[in-house]
Write an enzyme that holds these catalytic residues in place. Structure first.
Site, PDB file in Angstrom:
ATOM      1  N   ILE A   3       0.671  -1.010  -0.208  1.00 31.52           N
ATOM      2  CA  ILE A   3      -0.338  -0.522   0.205  1.00 31.52           C
ATOM      3  C   ILE A   3       1.027   1.124  -0.326  1.00 31.52           C
ATOM      4  CG2 ILE A   3      -1.770   1.539   1.476  1.00 31.52           C
ATOM      5  CD1 ILE A   3      -2.724  -1.017   2.018  1.00 31.52           C
ATOM      6  N   ASN A  40       2.410   5.229   7.033  1.00 30.71           N
ATOM      7  CA  ASN A  40       1.092   3.894   6.337  1.00 30.71           C
ATOM      8  C   ASN A  40       2.751   3.083   7.325  1.00 30.71           C
ATOM      9  OD1 ASN A  40       0.300   1.936   4.279  1.00 30.71           O
ATOM     10  ND2 ASN A  40       2.292   1.843   4.387  1.00 30.71           N
ATOM     11  N   TYR A  70      -2.826  -6.873  16.161  1.00 32.46           N
ATOM     12  CA  TYR A  70      -3.213  -6.278  15.600  1.00 32.46           C
ATOM     13  C   TYR A  70      -4.715  -5.018  16.152  1.00 32.46           C
ATOM     14  CZ  TYR A  70      -3.411  -4.664  10.372  1.00 32.46           C
ATOM     15  OH  TYR A  70      -3.668  -3.805   9.396  1.00 32.46           O
ATOM     16  N   LYS A  72      -4.056  -0.821  15.777  1.00 27.68           N
ATOM     17  CA  LYS A  72      -5.267   0.136  14.875  1.00 27.68           C
ATOM     18  C   LYS A  72      -6.436   0.938  15.440  1.00 27.68           C
ATOM     19  CE  LYS A  72      -2.679  -0.925  11.203  1.00 27.68           C
ATOM     20  NZ  LYS A  72      -1.601   0.341  11.015  1.00 27.68           N
TER      21      LYS A  72
END
Length: 251
Positions: free
Chosen positions: A19, A81, A146, A150
């Site tokens: 990404i 990112n 995770y 996030k």
């Protein structure tokens, strides 16, 4: 393509692959001068200014940001990112793994943005875009660590937006679904039945496929663009409808 980023300098962490590489290309195609900060800068597109950086280490981050500012003379956009994954429930990761993932995925954003703030404050088009995840807004199995990281990114984005709005710095984030990246490809390759696992990931997203990195990059470009001056403290889901839609089973 419209050159909405002409004259602007952008940093993209994790900009050499996946990404991050798609974001770096999109901003570059839009006229920006782009620095890709990455653990493996040699893998970055040759059109970018590639700098070795470990977002988990403050000295490395400060050296990399200083190198970008020294090379281009300014920094206008920061795209946070870079990140690492984690699998399992809360039983499956020890304290060291929790610290490692949070250090990169959450504190890394603070490090990079903190180092860039003196330059962002001098820009008339300052923008920060963080990469969160569908995991921040939907409960996913075996993704506890995770998800925690996030979810923190999503909340941190709002706090940063509030702190820096009056300095002229906009802060937003994107929440991608499962994207077709080399990292996901490696996870699929390690599965007992890679084809079945890919089919399950495709089916989990209402539009029936993995998200293309270029689709995430376009969302980042919108949030980073000077044309989006009234957009701050928000998130854009790029997840094929996974966050909001509940479709009936296909007949």
């Amino acid at each position: 393509m419209s050159q909405e980023f002409d004259g602007l300098v952008a940093i993209v962490t994790g900009g050499a692959s996946g990404i991050g590489a798609a974001i770096a290309k999109r901003l570059h195609d839009g006229g920006a001068k782009v620095a890709a900060l990455d653990l493996n800068p040699d893998a970055a597109d040759p059109s970018l200014f590639a700098v070795a950086a470990n977002v988990g280490d403050d000295a490395s981050v400060r050296d990399a940001v200083a190198a970008v500012a020294g090379h281009f003379g300014r920094i206008d956009i920061v795209v946070n990112n870079a990140g690492i994954g984690a699998q399992g429930t809360i039983e499956d990761n020890n304290d060291d793994e929790w610290a490692r993932v949070l250090n990169v995925n959450v504190i890394g954003i603070a490090r990079v943005t903190r180092a860039a703030l003196p330059y962002l404050r001098q820009s008339e088009a300052a923008a920060v875009v963080n990469t969160s995840s569908i995991a921040a807004t939907a409960g996913l199995q075996a993704r506890a660590l995770y998800t925690a990281s996030k979810g923190a990114v999503l909340s941190l984005t709002r706090a940063m937006a509030a702190d820096h709005l009056r300095e002229g710095i906009r802060v937003n984030c994107v929440n991608p679904g499962t994207a077709d990246t080399p990292w996901v490809g490696r996870l699929l390759d390690s599965a007992v039945d890679p084809a079945a696992e890919r089919a399950a990931l495709n089916a989990r997203q209402p539009h029936g496929r993995l998200v293309a990195p270029s689709e995430v990059a376009d969302a980042v470009a919108y949030l980073a663009s000077p044309r989006s001056g009234s957009t701050t403290g928000t998130s854009i889901a790029v997840d094929g409808g996974m966050q909001e839609l509940r479709l009936r089973p296909a007949e």
